[in-house]
Each structure stands twice: as structure tokens, then as C-alpha cells.
Design a protein around this motif. Structure first.
Motif, short mmCIF file in Angstrom:
data_model
loop_
_atom_site.label_atom_id
_atom_site.label_comp_id
_atom_site.label_asym_id
_atom_site.label_seq_id
_atom_site.Cartn_x
_atom_site.Cartn_y
_atom_site.Cartn_z
N PHE A 189 0.87 -1.18 0.00
CA PHE A 189 0.00 0.00 0.00
C PHE A 189 0.90 1.22 0.00
CE2 PHE A 189 -2.24 3.37 2.29
CZ PHE A 189 -3.42 3.43 1.59
N VAL A 190 0.73 2.10 -0.99
CA VAL A 190 1.58 3.30 -1.12
C VAL A 190 0.71 4.53 -0.93
CG1 VAL A 190 3.09 4.61 -2.66
CG2 VAL A 190 3.10 2.10 -2.73
N ARG A 191 1.03 5.33 0.07
CA ARG A 191 0.32 6.58 0.33
C ARG A 191 1.14 7.71 -0.30
NH1 ARG A 191 -0.03 7.11 6.20
NH2 ARG A 191 -1.03 5.10 5.94
N LEU A 192 0.49 8.55 -1.11
CA LEU A 192 1.15 9.66 -1.80
C LEU A 192 1.03 10.95 -0.99
CD1 LEU A 192 -0.30 8.87 -5.33
CD2 LEU A 192 2.00 8.35 -4.51
N SER A 193 2.00 11.84 -1.13
CA SER A 193 1.93 13.13 -0.44
C SER A 193 0.90 14.05 -1.08
CB SER A 193 3.30 13.80 -0.42
OG SER A 193 3.79 13.98 -1.73
N GLN A 194 0.56 13.79 -2.34
CA GLN A 194 -0.50 14.53 -3.03
C GLN A 194 -1.07 13.64 -4.13
OE1 GLN A 194 1.94 17.83 -4.29
NE2 GLN A 194 1.93 17.11 -6.39
N ALA A 195 -2.28 13.95 -4.56
CA ALA A 195 -2.93 13.15 -5.60
C ALA A 195 -2.09 13.18 -6.88
CB ALA A 195 -4.33 13.68 -5.88
N ALA A 196 -2.13 12.09 -7.62
CA ALA A 196 -1.35 11.98 -8.85
C ALA A 196 -2.15 11.22 -9.91
CB ALA A 196 -0.04 11.24 -8.57
N GLU A 197 -1.76 11.40 -11.15
CA GLU A 197 -2.40 10.66 -12.23
C GLU A 197 -1.90 9.23 -12.20
OE1 GLU A 197 -2.85 11.98 -16.17
OE2 GLU A 197 -2.85 14.09 -15.62
N PRO A 198 -2.80 8.27 -12.41
CA PRO A 198 -2.38 6.86 -12.41
C PRO A 198 -1.48 6.55 -13.61
CG PRO A 198 -4.78 7.07 -12.48
CD PRO A 198 -4.22 8.43 -12.57
N VAL A 199 -0.70 5.51 -13.45
CA VAL A 199 0.18 5.01 -14.50
C VAL A 199 -0.49 3.78 -15.11
CG1 VAL A 199 2.46 4.01 -14.93
CG2 VAL A 199 2.20 5.85 -13.27
N GLU A 200 -0.31 3.57 -16.38
CA GLU A 200 -0.84 2.37 -17.05
C GLU A 200 -0.38 1.13 -16.27
OE1 GLU A 200 -2.74 -0.03 -19.59
OE2 GLU A 200 -2.82 2.15 -19.73
N PRO A 201 -1.30 0.23 -15.92
CA PRO A 201 -0.96 -0.93 -15.10
C PRO A 201 0.13 -1.84 -15.67
CG PRO A 201 -3.33 -0.72 -15.26
CD PRO A 201 -2.73 0.28 -16.21
N SER A 202 0.41 -1.77 -16.96
CA SER A 202 1.44 -2.63 -17.55
C SER A 202 2.83 -1.98 -17.52
CB SER A 202 1.07 -2.99 -18.99
OG SER A 202 1.00 -1.83 -19.79
N TYR A 203 2.93 -0.70 -17.08
CA TYR A 203 4.22 -0.01 -17.04
C TYR A 203 4.90 -0.27 -15.70
CZ TYR A 203 2.61 2.82 -21.02
OH TYR A 203 2.14 3.25 -22.24
N ALA A 204 6.15 -0.67 -15.75
CA ALA A 204 6.92 -0.88 -14.52
C ALA A 204 7.25 0.49 -13.91
CB ALA A 204 8.21 -1.63 -14.83
N ILE A 205 7.14 0.59 -12.58
CA ILE A 205 7.46 1.82 -11.87
C ILE A 205 8.32 1.48 -10.66
CG2 ILE A 205 5.34 2.99 -12.59
CD1 ILE A 205 4.25 2.51 -9.74
N THR A 206 8.85 2.50 -10.02
CA THR A 206 9.59 2.33 -8.78
C THR A 206 9.03 3.29 -7.76
OG1 THR A 206 11.59 1.74 -10.03
CG2 THR A 206 11.90 2.40 -7.74
N ALA A 207 8.66 2.77 -6.60
CA ALA A 207 8.14 3.59 -5.51
C ALA A 207 9.25 3.78 -4.48
CB ALA A 207 6.94 2.94 -4.88
N THR A 208 9.50 5.03 -4.09
CA THR A 208 10.51 5.33 -3.08
C THR A 208 9.83 6.13 -1.97
OG1 THR A 208 12.25 5.38 -4.74
CG2 THR A 208 12.71 6.47 -2.65
N GLY A 209 10.09 5.73 -0.73
CA GLY A 209 9.48 6.44 0.38
C GLY A 209 9.92 5.86 1.71
#
Length: 70
Positions: free
Chosen positions: A47-67
Motif C-alpha cells: 500500500f503506497v500513500r502519496l503526499s499529493q494526488a497523482a495521475e495513475p500510470v498504465e498498469p502494464s508499465y513498470a514503476i519504482t516507488a521510493t518512500g
């Protein structure tokens, strides 16, 4: 807890257009984890909580979450 972490994965489809949180999964998923029963959820989601609302990324795109891990 309290350590800075970087976790690669995929953003599961969100509940709303500009979410302030999302679910990070190990593999791409086309279904919102909150839209199905808990039994269908992968066991390795984050579960990733963002500091502000953001646009979603296409579910098939790899991302990296840092926090900070809680």
C-alpha cells in the motif's frame, strides 16, 4: 519501520482518477485490488500513500516507488 525504501513494481488500477494512494504489485494486474474480495489479492502487495494526488500510470508499465516504510 522508518527506513527509506525503493520498491519496483506495477501500479494496480486505482479506485479514482487522481488517487492519493495506490497498490503496488509485483506483476501487472488489470483489476483494482479493492474491487474484488480479499481472497483474490496477491500476497505481496504494498500500500503506497502519496503526499499529493497523482495521475495513475498504465498498469502494464513498470514503476519504482521510493518512500519511508511504515
Amino acid at each position: 519501520v522508518g527506513q527509506r525504501v525503493t520498491i519496483p513494481g506495477f501500479m494496480a488500477p486505482p479506485l479514482k482518477p487522481e488517487p492519493d494512494f495506490f497498490v503496488l504489485t509485483r506483476t501487472p494486474t488489470s483489476t483494482c485490488p479493492f474491487c474484488s474480495s480479499g481472497a483474490d489479492w496477491p500476497i505481496d502487495i504494498v500500500f503506497v500513500r502519496l503526499s499529493q494526488a497523482a495521475e495513475p500510470v498504465e498498469p502494464s508499465y513498470a514503476i519504482t516507488a521510493t518512500g519511508t516504510l511504515e
